[in-house]
Design a protein around this motif. Sequence first.
Motif, PDB file in Angstrom:
ATOM      1  N   VAL A  20       0.838  -1.204   0.000  1.00 28.69           N
ATOM      2  CA  VAL A  20       0.000   0.000   0.000  1.00 28.69           C
ATOM      3  C   VAL A  20       0.872   1.252   0.000  1.00 28.69           C
ATOM      4  CG1 VAL A  20      -1.641   1.371   1.338  1.00 28.69           C
ATOM      5  CG2 VAL A  20      -2.012  -1.091   1.065  1.00 28.69           C
ATOM      6  N   GLN A  21       1.873   1.257   0.839  1.00 27.75           N
ATOM      7  CA  GLN A  21       2.719   2.433   0.943  1.00 27.75           C
ATOM      8  C   GLN A  21       3.602   2.610  -0.294  1.00 27.75           C
ATOM      9  OE1 GLN A  21       4.503   2.053   4.855  1.00 27.75           O
ATOM     10  NE2 GLN A  21       2.595   2.648   5.847  1.00 27.75           N
ATOM     11  N   GLU A  22       3.983   1.503  -0.914  1.00 25.38           N
ATOM     12  CA  GLU A  22       4.697   1.605  -2.189  1.00 25.38           C
ATOM     13  C   GLU A  22       3.779   2.180  -3.271  1.00 25.38           C
ATOM     14  OE1 GLU A  22       6.038  -2.356  -2.896  1.00 25.38           O
ATOM     15  OE2 GLU A  22       7.863  -2.123  -1.685  1.00 25.38           O
ATOM     16  N   ALA A  23       2.514   1.800  -3.222  1.00 22.80           N
ATOM     17  CA  ALA A  23       1.549   2.329  -4.193  1.00 22.80           C
ATOM     18  C   ALA A  23       1.346   3.828  -4.000  1.00 22.80           C
ATOM     19  CB  ALA A  23       0.221   1.594  -4.061  1.00 22.80           C
ATOM     20  N   MET A  24       1.313   4.280  -2.760  1.00 19.66           N
ATOM     21  CA  MET A  24       1.195   5.720  -2.496  1.00 19.66           C
ATOM     22  C   MET A  24       2.387   6.471  -3.070  1.00 19.66           C
ATOM     23  SD  MET A  24      -1.648   6.541  -0.821  1.00 19.66           S
ATOM     24  CE  MET A  24      -1.354   8.006   0.208  1.00 19.66           C
ATOM     25  N   ARG A  25       3.579   5.921  -2.883  1.00 17.83           N
ATOM     26  CA  ARG A  25       4.762   6.575  -3.431  1.00 17.83           C
ATOM     27  C   ARG A  25       4.769   6.524  -4.955  1.00 17.83           C
ATOM     28  NH1 ARG A  25       6.944   4.702   1.619  1.00 17.83           N
ATOM     29  NH2 ARG A  25       7.323   2.606   0.809  1.00 17.83           N
ATOM     30  N   GLU A  26       4.259   5.424  -5.530  1.00 22.40           N
ATOM     31  CA  GLU A  26       4.140   5.336  -6.987  1.00 22.40           C
ATOM     32  C   GLU A  26       3.184   6.403  -7.519  1.00 22.40           C
ATOM     33  OE1 GLU A  26       4.039   4.307 -11.009  1.00 22.40           O
ATOM     34  OE2 GLU A  26       5.536   3.956  -9.433  1.00 22.40           O
ATOM     35  N   ALA A  27       2.074   6.602  -6.809  1.00 17.99           N
ATOM     36  CA  ALA A  27       1.107   7.620  -7.233  1.00 17.99           C
ATOM     37  C   ALA A  27       1.718   9.010  -7.220  1.00 17.99           C
ATOM     38  CB  ALA A  27      -0.122   7.570  -6.323  1.00 17.99           C
ATOM     39  N   ALA A  28       2.693   9.215  -6.337  1.00 21.27           N
ATOM     40  CA  ALA A  28       3.339  10.528  -6.220  1.00 21.27           C
ATOM     41  C   ALA A  28       4.565  10.670  -7.107  1.00 21.27           C
ATOM     42  CB  ALA A  28       3.749  10.770  -4.763  1.00 21.27           C
ATOM     43  N   SER A  29       4.915   9.619  -7.821  1.00 22.52           N
ATOM     44  CA  SER A  29       6.217   9.565  -8.485  1.00 22.52           C
ATOM     45  C   SER A  29       6.404  10.596  -9.596  1.00 22.52           C
ATOM     46  CB  SER A  29       6.461   8.160  -9.049  1.00 22.52           C
ATOM     47  OG  SER A  29       5.486   7.829 -10.032  1.00 22.52           O
ATOM     48  N   ASP A  30       5.316  11.125 -10.132  1.00 24.19           N
ATOM     49  CA  ASP A  30       5.437  12.159 -11.166  1.00 24.19           C
ATOM     50  C   ASP A  30       5.429  13.567 -10.585  1.00 24.19           C
ATOM     51  OD1 ASP A  30       5.704  10.363 -13.166  1.00 24.19           O
ATOM     52  OD2 ASP A  30       3.717  10.633 -14.030  1.00 24.19           O
ATOM     53  N   GLY A  31       5.508  13.655  -9.262  1.00 27.90           N
ATOM     54  CA  GLY A  31       5.633  14.961  -8.638  1.00 27.90           C
ATOM     55  C   GLY A  31       4.416  15.471  -7.920  1.00 27.90           C
ATOM     56  N   ALA A  32       3.402  14.633  -7.695  1.00 29.48           N
ATOM     57  CA  ALA A  32       2.201  15.092  -6.982  1.00 29.48           C
ATOM     58  C   ALA A  32       2.563  15.535  -5.568  1.00 29.48           C
ATOM     59  CB  ALA A  32       1.162  13.974  -6.922  1.00 29.48           C
ATOM     60  N   THR A  37     -10.687   0.942   3.793  1.00 29.72           N
ATOM     61  CA  THR A  37     -10.067  -0.229   4.421  1.00 29.72           C
ATOM     62  C   THR A  37      -8.571  -0.038   4.596  1.00 29.72           C
ATOM     63  OG1 THR A  37     -11.749  -1.763   3.594  1.00 29.72           O
ATOM     64  CG2 THR A  37      -9.615  -2.700   4.172  1.00 29.72           C
ATOM     65  N   ILE A  38      -7.896   0.475   3.577  1.00 32.34           N
ATOM     66  CA  ILE A  38      -6.441   0.617   3.632  1.00 32.34           C
ATOM     67  C   ILE A  38      -6.003   2.049   3.879  1.00 32.34           C
ATOM     68  CG2 ILE A  38      -6.071  -1.397   2.168  1.00 32.34           C
ATOM     69  CD1 ILE A  38      -5.477   0.560  -0.147  1.00 32.34           C
ATOM     70  N   GLY A  39      -6.963   2.953   4.124  1.00 37.88           N
ATOM     71  CA  GLY A  39      -6.628   4.366   4.291  1.00 37.88           C
ATOM     72  C   GLY A  39      -5.694   4.639   5.448  1.00 37.88           C
ATOM     73  N   GLY A  40      -5.870   3.903   6.545  1.00 35.24           N
ATOM     74  CA  GLY A  40      -5.004   4.112   7.702  1.00 35.24           C
ATOM     75  C   GLY A  40      -3.561   3.758   7.405  1.00 35.24           C
ATOM     76  N   ILE A  41      -3.351   2.713   6.606  1.00 34.78           N
ATOM     77  CA  ILE A  41      -2.002   2.336   6.190  1.00 34.78           C
ATOM     78  C   ILE A  41      -1.427   3.420   5.285  1.00 34.78           C
ATOM     79  CG2 ILE A  41      -0.616   0.629   4.953  1.00 34.78           C
ATOM     80  CD1 ILE A  41      -2.855  -1.396   5.465  1.00 34.78           C
ATOM     81  N   ALA A  42      -2.227   3.842   4.315  1.00 39.80           N
ATOM     82  CA  ALA A  42      -1.777   4.820   3.333  1.00 39.80           C
ATOM     83  C   ALA A  42      -1.377   6.136   3.990  1.00 39.80           C
ATOM     84  CB  ALA A  42      -2.884   5.056   2.304  1.00 39.80           C
ATOM     85  N   GLU A  43      -2.154   6.536   4.986  1.00 46.19           N
ATOM     86  CA  GLU A  43      -1.919   7.804   5.665  1.00 46.19           C
ATOM     87  C   GLU A  43      -0.574   7.833   6.382  1.00 46.19           C
ATOM     88  OE1 GLU A  43      -4.948  10.537   8.245  1.00 46.19           O
ATOM     89  OE2 GLU A  43      -4.516   8.545   9.047  1.00 46.19           O
ATOM     90  N   LYS A  44      -0.078   6.651   6.753  1.00 43.09           N
ATOM     91  CA  LYS A  44       1.182   6.554   7.503  1.00 43.09           C
ATOM     92  C   LYS A  44       2.390   6.344   6.597  1.00 43.09           C
ATOM     93  CE  LYS A  44      -1.218   4.662  11.529  1.00 43.09           C
ATOM     94  NZ  LYS A  44      -1.438   3.470  12.391  1.00 43.09           N
ATOM     95  N   THR A  45       2.204   6.498   5.306  1.00 41.11           N
ATOM     96  CA  THR A  45       3.307   6.323   4.359  1.00 41.11           C
ATOM     97  C   THR A  45       4.446   7.290   4.662  1.00 41.11           C
ATOM     98  OG1 THR A  45       1.793   5.619   2.616  1.00 41.11           O
ATOM     99  CG2 THR A  45       3.954   6.412   1.917  1.00 41.11           C
ATOM    100  N   ALA A  46       5.657   6.759   4.707  1.00 40.81           N
ATOM    101  CA  ALA A  46       6.836   7.615   4.877  1.00 40.81           C
ATOM    102  C   ALA A  46       7.092   8.329   3.556  1.00 40.81           C
ATOM    103  CB  ALA A  46       8.037   6.771   5.278  1.00 40.81           C
ATOM    104  N   THR A  47       6.932   9.635   3.551  1.00 40.17           N
ATOM    105  CA  THR A  47       7.037  10.392   2.303  1.00 40.17           C
ATOM    106  C   THR A  47       8.352  11.141   2.159  1.00 40.17           C
ATOM    107  OG1 THR A  47       6.083  12.436   3.200  1.00 40.17           O
ATOM    108  CG2 THR A  47       4.538  10.735   2.417  1.00 40.17           C
ATOM    109  N   GLY A  48       9.130  11.224   3.214  1.00 40.85           N
ATOM    110  CA  GLY A  48      10.374  11.974   3.154  1.00 40.85           C
ATOM    111  C   GLY A  48      10.158  13.444   2.859  1.00 40.85           C
ATOM    112  N   GLY A  49       8.948  13.932   3.130  1.00 38.79           N
ATOM    113  CA  GLY A  49       8.631  15.331   2.872  1.00 38.79           C
ATOM    114  C   GLY A  49       8.341  15.633   1.420  1.00 38.79           C
ATOM    115  N   ALA A  50       8.324  14.585   0.575  1.00 37.62           N
ATOM    116  CA  ALA A  50       8.117  14.814  -0.852  1.00 37.62           C
ATOM    117  C   ALA A  50       6.661  15.097  -1.194  1.00 37.62           C
ATOM    118  CB  ALA A  50       8.609  13.611  -1.648  1.00 37.62           C
ATOM    119  N   PHE A  51       5.740  14.563  -0.398  1.00 39.15           N
ATOM    120  CA  PHE A  51       4.320  14.784  -0.637  1.00 39.15           C
ATOM    121  C   PHE A  51       3.553  14.529   0.655  1.00 39.15           C
ATOM    122  CE2 PHE A  51       5.048  10.302  -1.369  1.00 39.15           C
ATOM    123  CZ  PHE A  51       3.929   9.656  -0.864  1.00 39.15           C
TER     124      PHE A  51
END
Length: 236
Positions: free
Chosen positions: A57-69, A78-92
Amino acid sequence: MADALAFLHTAKSHVQTFGRLIHEMAPELEVRHLVMEELLDDARVVGVDNAALVRRVQEAMREAASDGAAVVVCTCSTIGGIAEKTATGGAFSALRIDRAMADRAVRTGPRVLIVAAVESTLEPTTALILSAATQAGVGTRPSTLLVEEAWTHFQAGDTGRYVETLAAAIRGAVGKADVVVLAQASMAPVTPLLADLGIDVLSSPGLGVAHAVATLRASGTAWTAGSMNMLPMPRA
């Protein structure tokens, strides 16, 4: 696609729903949609605490952001709580679509009826409601209603029967609730059918998109026009 908004969906139909909402609220905003239906399918089997699912899930969140979102929103409760905790490194910013709905619900009244058509959604949404109440400093007494028979209609593409089944079940269970929370984004069309209940029936898409747009505006990003949709990625 610099400085834009992306969505992670677990249903193809959400691309149209959320695309329409963005067009209504911020037509100048560039949007990306990543659809991975298997994430919900697998979450229903292994549970949201499964380490491999969390990673995917968290890899998918980073993939969604990969073009600069600058903001990525997971539209699956169901998976929103996991997604919300994605380590973004401040990128998004990683958001879940139902948090704004939960914040509104706990301020509406203590008796919150949480309705879902997929069982795996109930626990994460209940936890979100309790968390929102704690953050708001208010008491809450959530109860749940599972309408599993409705989900078969959604999977078959029969939105009319899906919505009607949910509406009928809610009418029979609303009791003394102060507010109804429609736990899944796909339930939003139920709201107008229950306008006569005399209490708020909250759905996540409109409130969540408004929050996402506000978050993006607060980041001071420059927007460009356009839209790009991604097809579902193959199962990992």
